[in-house]
Motif scaffolding. Sequence first.
Motif, PDB file in Angstrom:
ATOM      1  N   PHE A 139       2.228   7.013   4.614  1.00 36.27           N
ATOM      2  CA  PHE A 139       1.939   7.646   5.956  1.00 36.27           C
ATOM      3  C   PHE A 139       1.306   6.740   6.853  1.00 36.27           C
ATOM      4  CE2 PHE A 139      -0.594   9.993   8.791  1.00 36.27           C
ATOM      5  CZ  PHE A 139       0.467  10.722   9.742  1.00 36.27           C
ATOM      6  N   ILE A 140       0.143   6.190   6.554  1.00 40.12           N
ATOM      7  CA  ILE A 140      -0.556   5.446   7.502  1.00 40.12           C
ATOM      8  C   ILE A 140       0.156   3.918   7.560  1.00 40.12           C
ATOM      9  CG2 ILE A 140      -2.835   3.846   7.539  1.00 40.12           C
ATOM     10  CD1 ILE A 140      -4.124   5.758   5.668  1.00 40.12           C
ATOM     11  N   LEU A 141       0.899   3.426   6.803  1.00 38.60           N
ATOM     12  CA  LEU A 141       1.476   2.249   7.231  1.00 38.60           C
ATOM     13  C   LEU A 141       2.790   2.589   7.967  1.00 38.60           C
ATOM     14  CD1 LEU A 141       1.185   0.864   3.544  1.00 38.60           C
ATOM     15  CD2 LEU A 141       0.223  -0.414   5.807  1.00 38.60           C
ATOM     16  N   LYS A 142       3.518   3.703   7.515  1.00 40.00           N
ATOM     17  CA  LYS A 142       4.622   3.924   8.461  1.00 40.00           C
ATOM     18  C   LYS A 142       4.436   4.381   9.745  1.00 40.00           C
ATOM     19  CE  LYS A 142       8.323   7.381   8.424  1.00 40.00           C
ATOM     20  NZ  LYS A 142       8.856   8.735   7.789  1.00 40.00           N
ATOM     21  N   ASN A 143       3.230   4.741  10.090  1.00 38.61           N
ATOM     22  CA  ASN A 143       2.847   5.203  11.291  1.00 38.61           C
ATOM     23  C   ASN A 143       1.986   4.021  12.294  1.00 38.61           C
ATOM     24  OD1 ASN A 143       4.031   8.010  12.011  1.00 38.61           O
ATOM     25  ND2 ASN A 143       3.126   8.070   9.914  1.00 38.61           N
ATOM     26  N   LEU A 161     -11.478   8.315   7.292  1.00 33.04           N
ATOM     27  CA  LEU A 161     -11.174   9.106   8.526  1.00 33.04           C
ATOM     28  C   LEU A 161      -9.803   9.851   8.150  1.00 33.04           C
ATOM     29  CD1 LEU A 161     -11.559   8.313  12.269  1.00 33.04           C
ATOM     30  CD2 LEU A 161      -9.388   8.844  11.275  1.00 33.04           C
ATOM     31  N   PHE A 162      -8.770   9.329   7.490  1.00 33.12           N
ATOM     32  CA  PHE A 162      -7.387   9.754   7.539  1.00 33.12           C
ATOM     33  C   PHE A 162      -7.402  10.591   6.068  1.00 33.12           C
ATOM     34  CE2 PHE A 162      -6.109   5.787   9.795  1.00 33.12           C
ATOM     35  CZ  PHE A 162      -6.006   6.508  10.950  1.00 33.12           C
ATOM     36  N   GLY A 163      -8.562  10.673   5.562  1.00 30.26           N
ATOM     37  CA  GLY A 163      -8.524  11.736   4.241  1.00 30.26           C
ATOM     38  C   GLY A 163      -8.499  10.854   2.740  1.00 30.26           C
ATOM     39  N   TYR A 164      -8.556   9.441   3.037  1.00 33.23           N
ATOM     40  CA  TYR A 164      -8.311   8.860   1.703  1.00 33.23           C
ATOM     41  C   TYR A 164      -9.758   8.913   0.808  1.00 33.23           C
ATOM     42  CZ  TYR A 164      -8.193   4.843  -1.454  1.00 33.23           C
ATOM     43  OH  TYR A 164      -8.087   3.781  -2.439  1.00 33.23           O
ATOM     44  N   SER A 165      -9.560   9.223  -0.394  1.00 38.81           N
ATOM     45  CA  SER A 165     -10.693   9.433  -1.491  1.00 38.81           C
ATOM     46  C   SER A 165     -10.398   9.131  -2.673  1.00 38.81           C
ATOM     47  CB  SER A 165     -11.453  10.732  -1.084  1.00 38.81           C
ATOM     48  OG  SER A 165     -10.622  11.687  -1.532  1.00 38.81           O
ATOM     49  N   VAL A 166     -11.175   8.537  -3.435  1.00 40.88           N
ATOM     50  CA  VAL A 166     -11.051   8.421  -5.167  1.00 40.88           C
ATOM     51  C   VAL A 166     -11.736   9.304  -5.860  1.00 40.88           C
ATOM     52  CG1 VAL A 166     -10.207   5.906  -4.483  1.00 40.88           C
ATOM     53  CG2 VAL A 166     -12.223   6.636  -5.389  1.00 40.88           C
ATOM     54  N   GLY A 167     -11.203   9.342  -6.986  1.00 37.35           N
ATOM     55  CA  GLY A 167     -12.315  10.408  -8.165  1.00 37.35           C
ATOM     56  C   GLY A 167     -11.353  11.452  -8.583  1.00 37.35           C
TER      57      GLY A 167
END
Length: 256
Positions: free
Chosen positions: A200-204, A179-185
């Motif tokens: 950013f996710i952890l900080k907020n 949902l927050f835009g995380y992806s690999v590849g």
Amino acid sequence: MIGTTVFVDHNGNLQSYDFPECFITDTLRFVDKEYQTSMMQEISRNELVQEKTSSYISKKSVTTQNSSYTDVRRIPGLVYKIQLIGSSNNHAIRIHPVEDVVVKLAYKNPKSKTFDIVSIPMHYCSRCDKYFDMKQSFLQTLQKYNLDINYFAASFESETGQPIVFKQMDLRELSKLKLFGYSVGANVLSTGARHELLDFILKNHLMTASEIKSQLQFNIRFIGKKAHMDDAVGDWEKDIDYVNNYISSGKIHWRY
């Protein structure tokens, strides 16, 4: 009296009552009956105006603005952490300085890859530095406007600071990380970009470190079994190491 709440000290025990209901129902009475009578007359005269005002506020209580943002970090003026209060132990009862505010939250549009900006009336306690609402009120608002709480780019906590989980998400269909835009590849997020997003996710406080690691472990165990996923598994393992190093560095200063 503070706002629409009346506080009465009963032998050292502070009790709260809703105004004007407590006077109309005679739950509370003034010693000076003439003063109470005049107050009730004023309330009666204003009832029609109050109904019209309440109706207008209800219709305008929530607004949703479509946006072109695909990265939640780029949206200005957002609130990422909301306190939902389900008991009488709240800021108003403790007579904290509280003001009514409109909070902007990012909402992942299920039909597109963008975030909508949802504005919801809530409250802010300057003493505790908390944006908050009553839990029942907030859930009713979401139901009224057909909003799924799992699609908000925000975290929710109780009055005691504990995280609130409303329902378990199906990790195969939607994860908070995705949902927050995380992806690999190779053609998606680089290692540096992923770590910047995790930061950013952890900080907020959008997710806890354990929630992130749980999602990454799920990806490795179930999605990683598919063919040609070796590079993805390697990225997820790197990101688990990054979260562990983040914890070891002492950057996380809260405890659930």
